[in-house]
Design an enzyme around this catalytic site. Structure first.
Site, PDB file in Angstrom:
ATOM      1  N   GLU A 115      34.358  15.689 -15.633  1.00 53.73           N
ATOM      2  CA  GLU A 115      34.131  16.807 -16.141  1.00 53.73           C
ATOM      3  C   GLU A 115      35.295  17.697 -16.081  1.00 53.73           C
ATOM      4  OE1 GLU A 115      32.610  17.649 -11.912  1.00 53.73           O
ATOM      5  OE2 GLU A 115      32.776  16.014 -13.372  1.00 53.73           O
ATOM      6  N   CYS A 155      31.950  11.453  -8.268  1.00 59.72           N
ATOM      7  CA  CYS A 155      32.691  11.656  -6.926  1.00 59.72           C
ATOM      8  C   CYS A 155      31.650  11.319  -5.640  1.00 59.72           C
ATOM      9  CB  CYS A 155      32.666  13.197  -6.807  1.00 59.72           C
ATOM     10  SG  CYS A 155      34.118  13.560  -5.595  1.00 59.72           S
ATOM     11  N   HIS A 193      36.303  13.546 -10.721  1.00 56.30           N
ATOM     12  CA  HIS A 193      35.330  14.291 -11.593  1.00 56.30           C
ATOM     13  C   HIS A 193      35.648  14.376 -13.279  1.00 56.30           C
ATOM     14  CE1 HIS A 193      33.601  16.331  -8.241  1.00 56.30           C
ATOM     15  NE2 HIS A 193      34.660  16.146  -7.552  1.00 56.30           N
TER      16      HIS A 193
END
Length: 200
Positions: free
Chosen positions: A182, A78, A180
């Site tokens: 994750e 990011c 992102h």
């Protein structure tokens, strides 16, 4: 078990990155120690918030030079991707890490699309790269950003948000994901797994 160091410098979504990596079986070290950064097998630079604040924080912690000198796999996430570039227009102009040529600019997708770009977008024009092995065109990724990196030779994959958004970039041993991973379900987990398997 793969080892990975995550920079915990106060400007990142560190806990969710840590948990995503641990779900993949990695040993995760959280640190802001310059010596530990220099010796890491793999390094993740997360980031949420303002570029100028993040760079000031890296400078205060004496982390800028160890990051610039790092020669093993490095992944910016990011804001961490944006920090890899030379400069940003954010905050009236911010000097960044300078690891990838180019200037980060405010996202300007047109009146029909809100800023920041927040939500799921498809990846397209995915180029062959070890980080993206097994990630197809059309895979979904989760974005939250109001600034966008320059689209150029470093771009490995794009998203479309009123124009091309460099979603994955690379220069040498340095990769970046504007989204992102994750929080990007199967595609994000696959990318993190690929990163853990890169030779250190």
């Amino acid at each position: 078990m793969s080892e990975v160091t995550v920079l915990a410098y106060g400007a990142g979504n560190v806990a969710s990155v840590q948990f995503a990596l641990e779900r993949l079986g990695a040993f995760v070290r959280l640190t802001a120690d310059p010596g530990e950064v220099a010796e890491a097998e793999r390094l993740i630079l997360p980031g949420v918030g303002a570029a100028a604040w993040a760079m000031a924080r890296l400078r205060d912690l004496r982390l800028i030079e160890p990051i610039r000198a790092f020669r093993r796999p490095l992944l910016g996430v990011c804001l961490g991707q944006q920090l890899l570039f030379e400069t940003s227009d954010e905050g009236g102009g911010t000097e960044m890490l300078g690891l990838i040529p180019g200037r980060v600019r405010a996202l300007s997708p047109g009146p029909a699309l809100p800023v920041p770009h927040m939500g799921w977008s498809r990846l397209s024009q995915v180029r062959a790269d070890p980080l993206l092995k097994g990630v197809p065109d059309g895979a979904w990724a989760y974005f939250v950003h109001g600034f966008v990196c320059p689209d150029g030779p470093a771009t490995l994959a794009r998203a479309d948000y009123g124009g091309p958004v460099p979603a994955v970039v690379r220069a040498g041993n340095r990769w970046g994901c504007q989204f992102h991973p994750e929080r990007s379900a199967a595609a994000g987990a696959h990318i993190l797994k690929n990163f853990l398997e890169l030779p250190a």
